[in-house]
Design a protein around this motif. Structure first.
Motif, PDB file in Angstrom:
ATOM      1  N   SER A   1       0.798  -1.224   0.000  1.00  9.60           N
ATOM      2  CA  SER A   1       0.000   0.000   0.000  1.00  9.60           C
ATOM      3  C   SER A   1       0.831   1.275   0.000  1.00  9.60           C
ATOM      4  N   LEU A   2       1.965   1.255   0.703  1.00  9.92           N
ATOM      5  CA  LEU A   2       2.736   2.462   0.930  1.00  9.92           C
ATOM      6  C   LEU A   2       4.213   2.128   0.971  1.00  9.92           C
ATOM      7  N   VAL A   3       5.022   2.942   0.310  1.00  8.82           N
ATOM      8  CA  VAL A   3       6.475   2.881   0.426  1.00  8.82           C
ATOM      9  C   VAL A   3       6.909   4.236   0.961  1.00  8.82           C
ATOM     10  N   THR A   4       7.655   4.233   2.060  1.00  9.55           N
ATOM     11  CA  THR A   4       8.166   5.474   2.642  1.00  9.55           C
ATOM     12  C   THR A   4       9.673   5.501   2.484  1.00  9.55           C
ATOM     13  N   LEU A   5      10.164   6.564   1.869  1.00 12.11           N
ATOM     14  CA  LEU A   5      11.602   6.746   1.720  1.00 12.11           C
ATOM     15  C   LEU A   5      12.087   7.693   2.807  1.00 12.11           C
ATOM     16  N   GLY A   6      13.095   7.278   3.561  1.00 11.81           N
ATOM     17  CA  GLY A   6      13.719   8.150   4.540  1.00 11.81           C
ATOM     18  C   GLY A   6      14.658   9.104   3.827  1.00 11.81           C
ATOM     19  N   VAL A   7      14.476  10.395   4.041  1.00 12.53           N
ATOM     20  CA  VAL A   7      15.260  11.407   3.323  1.00 12.53           C
ATOM     21  C   VAL A   7      15.893  12.394   4.303  1.00 12.53           C
ATOM     22  N   ALA A   8      16.974  13.031   3.874  1.00 12.94           N
ATOM     23  CA  ALA A   8      17.659  14.008   4.723  1.00 12.94           C
ATOM     24  C   ALA A   8      16.889  15.322   4.802  1.00 12.94           C
ATOM     25  N   ASP A   9      16.238  15.703   3.712  1.00  8.70           N
ATOM     26  CA  ASP A   9      15.534  16.978   3.634  1.00  8.70           C
ATOM     27  C   ASP A   9      14.260  16.758   2.822  1.00  8.70           C
ATOM     28  N   VAL A  10      13.120  16.760   3.487  1.00 10.53           N
ATOM     29  CA  VAL A  10      11.845  16.455   2.816  1.00 10.53           C
ATOM     30  C   VAL A  10      11.548  17.452   1.706  1.00 10.53           C
ATOM     31  N   ALA A  11      11.778  18.725   1.939  1.00  9.91           N
ATOM     32  CA  ALA A  11      11.480  19.738   0.920  1.00  9.91           C
ATOM     33  C   ALA A  11      12.338  19.523  -0.325  1.00  9.91           C
ATOM     34  N   ARG A  12      13.620  19.245  -0.136  1.00 12.42           N
ATOM     35  CA  ARG A  12      14.507  18.988  -1.280  1.00 12.42           C
ATOM     36  C   ARG A  12      14.066  17.741  -2.034  1.00 12.42           C
ATOM     37  N   ALA A  13      13.749  16.673  -1.298  1.00 10.02           N
ATOM     38  CA  ALA A  13      13.307  15.429  -1.928  1.00 10.02           C
ATOM     39  C   ALA A  13      11.996  15.646  -2.679  1.00 10.02           C
ATOM     40  N   ARG A  14      11.092  16.404  -2.087  1.00  9.37           N
ATOM     41  CA  ARG A  14       9.815  16.702  -2.746  1.00  9.37           C
ATOM     42  C   ARG A  14      10.061  17.431  -4.066  1.00  9.37           C
ATOM     43  N   ARG A  15      10.955  18.409  -4.058  1.00  8.64           N
ATOM     44  CA  ARG A  15      11.267  19.156  -5.284  1.00  8.64           C
ATOM     45  C   ARG A  15      11.850  18.235  -6.358  1.00  8.64           C
ATOM     46  N   PHE A  16      12.694  17.285  -5.953  1.00  7.16           N
ATOM     47  CA  PHE A  16      13.268  16.339  -6.908  1.00  7.16           C
ATOM     48  C   PHE A  16      12.166  15.539  -7.597  1.00  7.16           C
ATOM     49  N   TYR A  17      11.258  14.959  -6.823  1.00 10.72           N
ATOM     50  CA  TYR A  17      10.195  14.133  -7.423  1.00 10.72           C
ATOM     51  C   TYR A  17       9.216  14.989  -8.227  1.00 10.72           C
ATOM     52  N   GLU A  18       8.989  16.211  -7.798  1.00 13.94           N
ATOM     53  CA  GLU A  18       8.150  17.118  -8.588  1.00 13.94           C
ATOM     54  C   GLU A  18       8.840  17.451  -9.917  1.00 13.94           C
ATOM     55  N   ALA A  19      10.171  17.551  -9.917  1.00 12.24           N
ATOM     56  CA  ALA A  19      10.907  17.818 -11.151  1.00 12.24           C
ATOM     57  C   ALA A  19      10.828  16.642 -12.118  1.00 12.24           C
ATOM     58  N   LEU A  20      10.525  15.456 -11.592  1.00 11.15           N
ATOM     59  CA  LEU A  20      10.289  14.291 -12.456  1.00 11.15           C
ATOM     60  C   LEU A  20       8.878  14.311 -13.042  1.00 11.15           C
ATOM     61  N   GLY A  21       8.071  15.276 -12.616  1.00  9.87           N
ATOM     62  CA  GLY A  21       6.707  15.381 -13.126  1.00  9.87           C
ATOM     63  C   GLY A  21       5.653  14.813 -12.197  1.00  9.87           C
ATOM     64  N   TRP A  22       6.064  14.386 -10.996  1.00 12.21           N
ATOM     65  CA  TRP A  22       5.105  13.822 -10.045  1.00 12.21           C
ATOM     66  C   TRP A  22       4.357  14.951  -9.352  1.00 12.21           C
ATOM     67  N   ARG A  23       3.092  14.691  -9.025  1.00  8.92           N
ATOM     68  CA  ARG A  23       2.264  15.685  -8.342  1.00  8.92           C
ATOM     69  C   ARG A  23       2.074  15.287  -6.882  1.00  8.92           C
ATOM     70  N   LEU A  24       2.292  16.256  -6.000  1.00  3.27           N
ATOM     71  CA  LEU A  24       2.113  16.045  -4.566  1.00  3.27           C
ATOM     72  C   LEU A  24       0.648  15.729  -4.297  1.00  3.27           C
ATOM     73  N   GLY A  25       0.401  14.692  -3.511  1.00  3.45           N
ATOM     74  CA  GLY A  25      -0.968  14.287  -3.200  1.00  3.45           C
ATOM     75  C   GLY A  25      -1.415  14.738  -1.829  1.00  3.45           C
ATOM     76  N   GLY A  26      -0.524  15.246  -1.029  1.00  4.12           N
ATOM     77  CA  GLY A  26      -0.859  15.692   0.315  1.00  4.12           C
ATOM     78  C   GLY A  26       0.394  15.707   1.160  1.00  4.12           C
ATOM     79  N   GLY A  27       0.287  16.245   2.322  1.00  4.61           N
ATOM     80  CA  GLY A  27       1.458  16.272   3.179  1.00  4.61           C
ATOM     81  C   GLY A  27       1.244  17.164   4.369  1.00  4.61           C
ATOM     82  N   VAL A  28       2.169  17.095   5.280  1.00  9.12           N
ATOM     83  CA  VAL A  28       2.135  17.891   6.491  1.00  9.12           C
ATOM     84  C   VAL A  28       3.371  18.762   6.488  1.00  9.12           C
TER      85      VAL A  28
END
Length: 141
Positions: free
Chosen positions: A6-33
């Motif tokens: 159901s869910l894969v969670t990647l542990g990252v050093a900086d959530v904002a940086r990681a989010r920007r990377f995946y968004e640069a791949l064309g992925w759309r954020l589905g939600g978050g805190v």
């Protein structure tokens, strides 16, 4: 237990940086805190959710010790052609990934390459001519 994930969670050093990377791949954020105590980002995939969460918080929540090294897991993204493998690897490199292995023919009759995201998570991008990737992205054995 049903045979599904159901869910894969990647542990990252900086959530904002990681989010920007995946968004640069064309992925759309589905939600978050986004608050001072807990940063997490969620991407809705076909039939699965990918989460990005602080590596230390994930280790604590998962009751494991973070040795800082590779966790013995490689993620995979299957595509419909060898040309698409090369295009995805180029897109990942442009977004800030390191291409660990460029696209090439494989011993199993397919074509694949690997990129490593900014937090060290390896992603294989593969075309397997024995599998089908549906229009919605679902991969079928």
């Amino acid at each position: 237990m049903e045979q599904r994930l159901s869910l894969v969670t990647l542990g990252v050093a900086d959530v904002a940086r990681a989010r920007r990377f995946y968004e640069a791949l064309g992925w759309r954020l589905g939600g978050g805190v986004e608050d001072a105590d807990d940063h997490v980002a969620f991407f809705q995939l076909e039939g699965l959710v990918l989460a990005l969460w602080g590596r230390g918080k994930l280790a604590e929540d998962s009751t494991v010790t973070d040795g800082g090294g590779w966790g013995g897991v490689t993620l995979a993204h299957n595509v419909r052609s060898p040309e698409e493998v090369d295009a995805v690897l180029a897109q990942a490199a442009a977004a800030g990934a390191r291409v660990g292995r460029p696209g090439a023919a494989t011993f199993w009759g397919g074509y694949s390459g690997v990129f490593v995201d900014p937090d060290g998570h390896p992603w294989e991008v593969a075309h397997n001519p024995q599998w089908t990737v549906d229009a919605d992205g679902a991969t079928r054995l």
